[in-house]
Design a protein around this motif. Structure first.
Motif, PDB file in Angstrom:
ATOM      1  N   TYR A   1      29.276 -36.240  19.084  1.00 33.65           N
ATOM      2  CA  TYR A   1      28.116 -35.321  19.440  1.00 33.65           C
ATOM      3  C   TYR A   1      28.655 -34.521  20.427  1.00 33.65           C
ATOM      4  N   VAL A   2      28.718 -32.986  20.123  1.00 34.04           N
ATOM      5  CA  VAL A   2      29.066 -32.186  20.971  1.00 34.04           C
ATOM      6  C   VAL A   2      27.680 -31.262  21.455  1.00 34.04           C
ATOM      7  N   GLY A   3      27.577 -30.702  22.665  1.00 29.70           N
ATOM      8  CA  GLY A   3      26.545 -29.956  22.931  1.00 29.70           C
ATOM      9  C   GLY A   3      26.505 -29.407  24.330  1.00 29.70           C
ATOM     10  N   LEU A   4      25.633 -28.682  24.655  1.00 28.05           N
ATOM     11  CA  LEU A   4      25.382 -27.898  25.916  1.00 28.05           C
ATOM     12  C   LEU A   4      24.417 -28.462  26.695  1.00 28.05           C
ATOM     13  N   ASP A   5      24.490 -28.741  27.987  1.00 26.69           N
ATOM     14  CA  ASP A   5      23.445 -29.513  28.797  1.00 26.69           C
ATOM     15  C   ASP A   5      22.576 -28.174  28.903  1.00 26.69           C
ATOM     16  N   GLU A   6      21.070 -29.083  29.342  1.00 25.77           N
ATOM     17  CA  GLU A   6      20.068 -27.916  29.648  1.00 25.77           C
ATOM     18  C   GLU A   6      20.493 -26.913  30.702  1.00 25.77           C
ATOM     19  N   ASN A   7      20.406 -25.804  30.683  1.00 26.33           N
ATOM     20  CA  ASN A   7      20.755 -24.752  31.728  1.00 26.33           C
ATOM     21  C   ASN A   7      22.283 -24.567  31.994  1.00 26.33           C
ATOM     22  N   ALA A   8      22.763 -24.968  30.954  1.00 30.21           N
ATOM     23  CA  ALA A   8      24.284 -24.721  31.147  1.00 30.21           C
ATOM     24  C   ALA A   8      24.673 -23.430  31.213  1.00 30.21           C
TER      25      ALA A   8
ATOM     26  N   LEU B   1      30.742 -35.252  24.263  1.00 33.31           N
ATOM     27  CA  LEU B   1      31.225 -34.416  25.167  1.00 33.31           C
ATOM     28  C   LEU B   1      30.073 -33.290  25.293  1.00 33.31           C
ATOM     29  N   SER B   2      29.976 -33.137  26.473  1.00 32.94           N
ATOM     30  CA  SER B   2      29.040 -31.819  26.539  1.00 32.94           C
ATOM     31  C   SER B   2      29.463 -31.027  27.852  1.00 32.94           C
ATOM     32  N   ALA B   3      29.175 -29.678  27.612  1.00 32.41           N
ATOM     33  CA  ALA B   3      29.491 -28.453  28.877  1.00 32.41           C
ATOM     34  C   ALA B   3      28.244 -28.706  29.739  1.00 32.41           C
ATOM     35  N   GLU B   4      28.551 -28.547  31.221  1.00 33.56           N
ATOM     36  CA  GLU B   4      27.638 -28.753  32.037  1.00 33.56           C
ATOM     37  C   GLU B   4      27.552 -27.266  32.418  1.00 33.56           C
ATOM     38  N   LYS B   5      28.330 -26.408  32.218  1.00 33.43           N
ATOM     39  CA  LYS B   5      27.991 -24.902  32.772  1.00 33.43           C
ATOM     40  C   LYS B   5      29.088 -24.269  32.047  1.00 33.43           C
TER      41      LYS B   5
ATOM     42  N   GLY C   1      32.285 -13.992  24.764  1.00 34.14           N
ATOM     43  CA  GLY C   1      31.070 -14.409  23.898  1.00 34.14           C
ATOM     44  C   GLY C   1      30.802 -15.687  24.211  1.00 34.14           C
ATOM     45  N   MET C   2      29.339 -15.960  24.661  1.00 30.45           N
ATOM     46  CA  MET C   2      29.127 -17.279  25.256  1.00 30.45           C
ATOM     47  C   MET C   2      28.789 -18.205  23.946  1.00 30.45           C
ATOM     48  N   TYR C   3      28.787 -17.574  22.886  1.00 29.35           N
ATOM     49  CA  TYR C   3      28.248 -18.409  21.845  1.00 29.35           C
ATOM     50  C   TYR C   3      29.597 -19.182  21.135  1.00 29.35           C
ATOM     51  N   ASN C   4      30.802 -18.786  21.754  1.00 34.03           N
ATOM     52  CA  ASN C   4      32.033 -19.557  21.393  1.00 34.03           C
ATOM     53  C   ASN C   4      32.242 -20.748  22.057  1.00 34.03           C
ATOM     54  N   ALA C   5      31.247 -20.687  23.126  1.00 30.88           N
ATOM     55  CA  ALA C   5      31.353 -22.406  23.622  1.00 30.88           C
ATOM     56  C   ALA C   5      31.271 -23.498  22.736  1.00 30.88           C
ATOM     57  N   TYR C   6      30.428 -23.424  21.805  1.00 26.74           N
ATOM     58  CA  TYR C   6      30.095 -24.409  20.861  1.00 26.74           C
ATOM     59  C   TYR C   6      31.733 -24.487  20.146  1.00 26.74           C
ATOM     60  N   ASN C   7      32.196 -23.304  19.547  1.00 23.42           N
ATOM     61  CA  ASN C   7      33.527 -23.580  18.998  1.00 23.42           C
ATOM     62  C   ASN C   7      34.416 -24.133  19.788  1.00 23.42           C
ATOM     63  N   ALA C   8      34.728 -23.717  21.160  1.00 21.90           N
ATOM     64  CA  ALA C   8      35.429 -24.426  22.128  1.00 21.90           C
ATOM     65  C   ALA C   8      35.121 -25.973  22.342  1.00 21.90           C
TER      66      ALA C   8
ATOM     67  N   VAL D   1      34.632 -41.075   6.756  1.00 18.78           N
ATOM     68  CA  VAL D   1      34.972 -39.979   7.578  1.00 18.78           C
ATOM     69  C   VAL D   1      34.193 -39.808   9.038  1.00 18.78           C
ATOM     70  N   LYS D   2      35.099 -39.600  10.114  1.00 18.21           N
ATOM     71  CA  LYS D   2      34.494 -39.267  11.335  1.00 18.21           C
ATOM     72  C   LYS D   2      33.944 -37.934  11.412  1.00 18.21           C
ATOM     73  N   LEU D   3      32.485 -37.808  11.811  1.00 20.40           N
ATOM     74  CA  LEU D   3      31.963 -36.491  11.910  1.00 20.40           C
ATOM     75  C   LEU D   3      31.894 -36.174  13.337  1.00 20.40           C
ATOM     76  N   ILE D   4      32.176 -34.947  13.501  1.00 18.17           N
ATOM     77  CA  ILE D   4      32.155 -34.200  14.677  1.00 18.17           C
ATOM     78  C   ILE D   4      31.042 -33.139  14.703  1.00 18.17           C
ATOM     79  N   LEU D   5      30.024 -33.428  15.388  1.00 17.93           N
ATOM     80  CA  LEU D   5      28.692 -32.609  15.006  1.00 17.93           C
ATOM     81  C   LEU D   5      28.088 -31.904  16.133  1.00 17.93           C
ATOM     82  N   ASN D   6      27.516 -30.848  15.953  1.00 14.76           N
ATOM     83  CA  ASN D   6      26.895 -30.024  16.970  1.00 14.76           C
ATOM     84  C   ASN D   6      25.646 -30.565  17.166  1.00 14.76           C
ATOM     85  N   ALA D   7      25.462 -31.330  18.261  1.00 15.46           N
ATOM     86  CA  ALA D   7      24.095 -31.889  18.772  1.00 15.46           C
ATOM     87  C   ALA D   7      22.978 -30.981  18.718  1.00 15.46           C
ATOM     88  N   ASP D   8      23.271 -29.869  19.391  1.00 15.36           N
ATOM     89  CA  ASP D   8      22.266 -28.830  19.532  1.00 15.36           C
ATOM     90  C   ASP D   8      21.650 -28.236  18.144  1.00 15.36           C
TER      91      ASP D   8
END
Ligand SMILES: [Zn+2]
Length: 491
Positions: free
Chosen positions: A185-192, A239-243, A266-273, A162-169
């Motif tokens: 892996y997906v995550g948010l950049d530092e100071n995103a 895949l990461s969000a810069e901002k 809500g900022m926390y939804n950035a991960y879900n998106a 199975v291919k895993l899509i994981l929250n790197a943070d």
């Protein structure tokens, strides 16, 4: 043959359950599984690709958003949108989707899976993708040790391709990384973006060697950029969000220099998106399609959800404790237009079997001239009606209709803006009924608008259990000596 029997029996059970006002959200799955013990395996006959989504928070939002994005790109999607996320609930979704004979093939199945149910779900049907949102220690009382739960989940995945899509943070989610080599892996950049600060608890310790992590950035709880001296470190993201920042309608994400506006609050939804976008890219959707889907997404989960029925606006909100009831009522009573109220009250396990908390909702607030009718509905409709009677509301304006569809049709005939409070197990049926009714008039534009108000988080019956329960003074004066089993009385 057994399978076909299981589907028919499941469908019948679901219909009967809905007819007697029980909603029937999972009963069809329970019945189908009685006749076909590994019913979930038929998910393969329902979809060419299967995506499971699990984790502590954000499952439902990620599932709903992902299903919507895929649908806007023209794919057919099977999903347990309403969050019936245990094997019986998922089986019920399959039963509901099945035509009279056989199964209906969809392009994708987007399935929310409860963390504790994941091993069983994997055993019966292996998905093509597994998305893991995050793990927080807030479910200890339900599942025991979180580490144990994660190990069980990992065990079930060991021999599965199975291919895993994981929250790197999330370091807890990162523990899945040794299962496969092609993880995404997906995550948010530092100071995103700027998150509210939270206390970290014990999660800041390395799950491998128990030493304390060094964080260069903390986004949310224990989610951030962490590293340990033993080498367990936040992985490189695909895949990461810069901002991320708050836009007019919702949060906006910047990825690869491109702007992705969303309707999520809500900022926390950035991960879900991010997780949903990542899965869409895997499914071959392009940036344009994803952006359009993100902008057209509307919450449809019964949280201050609006419906346009006839000439009127109807509002539906989940109510599961007195505080929530009071917030909802005061929101509903802000305008002095003529209106009607519906209270759908069930006492299933998920609602809380003790419904005495309704006596702590200030129903007296609703004792106003412009409230034309109060319709009590659900399994405990009589209790809701009794509460309203004790609030001093004129008895002739109280209607008892335990069947929720009948309640809606009655209110529709009267033709006023209608405001609905519904407990947890009433919600899904109510969304379905209202969507059908709204669809009858609004087929052309098909739009069901929604918005959300900040809402008190739920601790069902907590006030009651803390002994803060009180009878309204007026009620005590009216009745003098109220029997303790008043909730079983009928008005
Ligand atoms: Zn370590």
């Amino acid at each position: 043959m057994n399978t076909q029997l299981a589907i028919w029996a499941g469908k019948t059970a679901g219909t009967v359950s809905r007819m007697i006002g029980n909603g029937g959200s999972t009963i069809s799955g329970v019945v189908a599984r009685k006749l076909d013990g590994k019913f979930l395996r038929h998910l393969r006959s329902n979809a060419k690709e299967i995506i499971y989504i699990t984790g502590t928070n954000g499952k439902t939002t990620t599932v709903n958003l992902l299903a919507h994005l895929l649908e806007t790109s023209g794919k057919t999607v099977l999903t347990n949108r309403e969050g019936s996320n245990m094997v019986t609930g998922i089986s019920a979704t399959i039963v509901r989707n099945a035509p009279f004979i056989g199964f209906m093939m969809n392009d994708v199945a987007v399935i929310e899976v409860d963390e504790a149910s994941l091993p069983k779900a994997i055993l019966e049907c292996q998905p093509d993708y597994l998305i893991v949102t995050n793990f927080f220690r807030d479910q200890l009382d339900r599942y025991g040790e979180l580490d144990l739960l994660i190990e069980k989940m990992k065990d079930s995945l060991k021999s599965v391709d199975v291919k895993l899509i994981l929250n790197a943070d999330d370091p807890f989610v990162n523990r899945f990384s040794d299962l496969q080599t092609k993880n995404i892996y997906v995550g948010l950049d530092e100071n995103a973006g700027r998150f509210q600060s939270y206390t970290m608890g014990e999660s800041k310790y390395c799950p491998i060697c128990q030493k304390e992590f060094t964080y260069t950035t903390v986004h949310f709880g224990h989610l951030g950029h962490y590293q340990c001296t033993c080498g367990f470190t936040r992985p490189q993201t695909t895949l990461s969000a810069e901002k991320i920042y708050q836009g007019e309608k919702g949060i906006r994400l910047t990825m690869d220099g491109k702007d992705y506006p969303t309707t999520l609050k809500g900022m926390y939804n950035a991960y879900n998106a991010l997780l949903a976008i990542c899965a869409c890219q895997e499914m071959g959707m392009n940036t344009k399609e994803i952006r359009e889907g993100l902008m057209s997404y509307h919450k449809t989960d019964g949280r201050m959800q609006e419906f346009f029925i006839g000439e009127d606006t109807w509002k539906l909100n989940l109510v599961k404790n007195p505080a929530g009831g009071n917030v909802t009522l005061s929101e509903y009573l802000q305008t002095d237009e003529n209106k009607q109220l519906i209270f759908c009250l069930n006492d299933n396990l998920a609602d809380g079997e003790d419904i005495s908390w309704i006596w702590d909702i200030d129903m007296e607030l609703a004792n106003r001239e412009e409230v034309e009718t109060f319709i009590a509905s659900g399994k405990r409709a009589h209790d809701a009606a009794l509460r309203m009677k004790y609030a001093g509301f004129p008895e002739e304006k109280i209607i008892i209709l335990p069947d929720m569809k009948e309640a809606v049709l009655y209110a529709k005939r009267k033709g006023y803006p209608t405001y609905i409070m519904a407990t947890y197990t009433c919600l899904t049926s109510m969304v379905t009924i209202l969507s059908q009714e709204a669809g009858k008039r609004n087929k052309r534009d098909g739009f069901i608008g929604t918005f959300t108000i900040p809402f008190l988080s739920g601790h069902p019956k907590s006030l009651w259990r803390q002994g803060k329960y009180h009878m309204p003074k007026k009620t005590i004066r009216m009745e003098g000596n109220l029997p303790s089993n008043r909730r079983n009385q009928k008005p």
